[in-house]
Design a protein around this motif. Sequence first.
Motif, mmCIF file in Angstrom:
data_model
loop_
_atom_site.group_PDB
_atom_site.id
_atom_site.type_symbol
_atom_site.label_atom_id
_atom_site.label_comp_id
_atom_site.label_asym_id
_atom_site.label_seq_id
_atom_site.Cartn_x
_atom_site.Cartn_y
_atom_site.Cartn_z
ATOM 1 N N LEU A 1 0.993 -1.234 0.389
ATOM 2 C CA LEU A 1 -0.182 0.341 -0.263
ATOM 3 C C LEU A 1 0.470 1.462 -0.051
ATOM 4 N N GLU A 2 2.118 1.265 1.008
ATOM 5 C CA GLU A 2 3.080 2.128 0.850
ATOM 6 C C GLU A 2 3.884 2.164 -0.427
ATOM 7 N N CYS A 3 3.791 1.869 -0.886
ATOM 8 C CA CYS A 3 3.918 1.099 -2.611
ATOM 9 C C CYS A 3 2.835 2.151 -3.871
ATOM 10 N N TYR A 4 2.089 1.844 -3.428
ATOM 11 C CA TYR A 4 0.673 2.154 -4.572
ATOM 12 C C TYR A 4 0.707 4.198 -4.179
ATOM 13 N N SER A 5 0.927 4.160 -2.929
ATOM 14 C CA SER A 5 0.523 5.467 -2.348
ATOM 15 C C SER A 5 2.062 6.392 -3.190
ATOM 16 N N ALA A 6 3.155 5.991 -3.256
ATOM 17 C CA ALA A 6 4.098 6.914 -3.686
ATOM 18 C C ALA A 6 4.105 6.620 -5.356
ATOM 19 N N MET B 1 0.619 6.913 -6.412
ATOM 20 C CA MET B 1 -0.198 7.496 -6.071
ATOM 21 C C MET B 1 0.300 8.942 -6.418
ATOM 22 N N TYR B 2 0.703 9.634 -5.298
ATOM 23 C CA TYR B 2 1.283 10.961 -5.303
ATOM 24 C C TYR B 2 2.502 11.312 -6.633
ATOM 25 N N LEU B 3 2.856 10.137 -6.834
ATOM 26 C CA LEU B 3 3.528 10.510 -8.326
ATOM 27 C C LEU B 3 2.734 10.739 -9.972
ATOM 28 N N GLU C 1 8.017 14.959 -3.956
ATOM 29 C CA GLU C 1 8.502 15.139 -2.861
ATOM 30 C C GLU C 1 7.588 14.149 -1.618
ATOM 31 N N HIS C 2 6.015 14.240 -1.668
ATOM 32 C CA HIS C 2 5.539 13.929 -0.512
ATOM 33 C C HIS C 2 5.888 11.588 -1.581
ATOM 34 N N SER C 3 6.064 11.603 -2.086
ATOM 35 C CA SER C 3 6.383 10.382 -2.755
ATOM 36 C C SER C 3 6.971 9.891 -2.729
ATOM 37 N N ALA D 1 8.572 10.307 0.067
ATOM 38 C CA ALA D 1 8.629 10.239 1.524
ATOM 39 C C ALA D 1 8.218 8.682 1.929
ATOM 40 N N GLU D 2 7.143 8.271 0.932
ATOM 41 C CA GLU D 2 5.797 7.594 1.382
ATOM 42 C C GLU D 2 6.946 5.811 0.831
ATOM 43 N N MET D 3 8.150 6.002 -0.538
ATOM 44 C CA MET D 3 8.792 4.947 -0.744
ATOM 45 C C MET D 3 9.660 4.920 0.980
ATOM 46 N N GLN D 4 10.286 6.090 1.229
ATOM 47 C CA GLN D 4 11.127 5.757 2.670
ATOM 48 C C GLN D 4 9.948 4.785 3.613
ATOM 49 N N HIS D 5 8.624 5.214 3.495
ATOM 50 C CA HIS D 5 7.421 4.690 4.804
ATOM 51 C C HIS D 5 7.385 3.252 3.978
ATOM 52 N N MET D 6 7.818 2.862 3.005
ATOM 53 C CA MET D 6 7.602 0.822 2.089
ATOM 54 C C MET D 6 8.802 0.460 2.686
ATOM 55 N N HIS E 1 -7.138 9.622 0.686
ATOM 56 C CA HIS E 1 -6.447 8.794 0.960
ATOM 57 C C HIS E 1 -5.302 8.772 2.790
ATOM 58 N N GLU E 2 -5.068 9.342 3.077
ATOM 59 C CA GLU E 2 -4.517 9.713 3.479
ATOM 60 C C GLU E 2 -4.938 8.762 5.272
ATOM 61 N N GLN E 3 -6.643 9.587 5.155
ATOM 62 C CA GLN E 3 -7.791 9.022 6.108
ATOM 63 C C GLN E 3 -7.440 7.613 6.032
ATOM 64 N N LEU E 4 -7.548 6.782 4.948
ATOM 65 C CA LEU E 4 -7.422 5.425 4.896
ATOM 66 C C LEU E 4 -6.445 4.500 5.671
ATOM 67 N N ILE E 5 -4.713 5.059 5.275
ATOM 68 C CA ILE E 5 -4.090 4.634 5.963
ATOM 69 C C ILE E 5 -3.536 4.654 7.378
ATOM 70 N N SER E 6 -4.604 5.393 7.816
ATOM 71 C CA SER E 6 -4.899 5.761 9.183
ATOM 72 C C SER E 6 -5.191 4.785 9.024
ATOM 73 N N GLU F 1 3.206 9.669 12.735
ATOM 74 C CA GLU F 1 3.601 9.889 10.803
ATOM 75 C C GLU F 1 2.342 10.280 9.960
ATOM 76 N N GLN F 2 1.113 9.579 10.750
ATOM 77 C CA GLN F 2 -0.290 9.413 10.365
ATOM 78 C C GLN F 2 -0.759 10.748 10.738
ATOM 79 N N GLN F 3 -0.615 10.908 11.748
ATOM 80 C CA GLN F 3 -1.297 12.115 12.316
ATOM 81 C C GLN F 3 -0.632 13.473 11.805
ATOM 82 N N GLU F 4 0.545 13.349 11.644
ATOM 83 C CA GLU F 4 1.532 14.203 11.054
ATOM 84 C C GLU F 4 0.408 14.742 9.808
ATOM 85 N N GLU F 5 0.524 13.556 8.659
ATOM 86 C CA GLU F 5 -0.089 13.622 7.828
ATOM 87 C C GLU F 5 -1.501 14.349 7.523
ATOM 88 N N GLU F 6 -2.140 13.638 8.153
ATOM 89 C CA GLU F 6 -3.483 14.092 7.753
ATOM 90 C C GLU F 6 -3.991 15.930 8.122
#
Length: 170
Positions: free
Chosen positions: A16-21, A23-25, A45-47, A49-54, A93-98, A126-131
């Motif tokens: 899902l983190e790969c998908y997020s990366a 999606m943002y890209l 840039e956010h993409s 960050a998502e790869m780092q989450h992955m 999307h971020e709400q879904l990830i949370s 991290e999710q609190q911050e991203e939301e």
Amino acid sequence: MLIKDIIHKLNEQLNLECYSANMYLQMSAWCSDNRFKGSAAFLKEHSKAEMQHMQRLFNYISDSCALPLLGHIAEPPVKFESLTDVFQQTYAHEQLISRNINALVHAAITVHDYPTFNFLQWYVVEQQEEEKIFKSVLDNFYLIGNNENSLFFIDNDLKKMAHACCKENG
Ligand code: OFO
């Protein structure tokens, strides 16, 4: 030692983190194409960050003597109605990830997997911050409006945020 169900759930999150990366890209490509350069830079840039989450999940699974599994990644959306639409989708999307992270935390604690519970705390914060970030961007559309001048200011603001993220992401 991780149990099978937790490994499966962690791998689901990894994908899902790969998908997020992706999606943002993809969203950043739409923004570039529609002359929103600041938004494009911010989402790119956010993409990263998502790869780092992955990668963080990948390392944790691997360091726990289990196998990280990269599976099929769904195609992200390509067309958007407007810049507001893009950022409405990012916030949703971020709400879904949370919700997913919370479910993972719940699964870990239910089976008394304290190392995974502890590992996931980083994602909870991290999710609190991203939301918060995506909600604040969305609030600007409601507060400043959607006309060309407002979009110029919002896009410019996102350019500054992209520079700040760039320093963080290296
Ligand atoms: Fe946007 O936090 Fe990871 O997915």
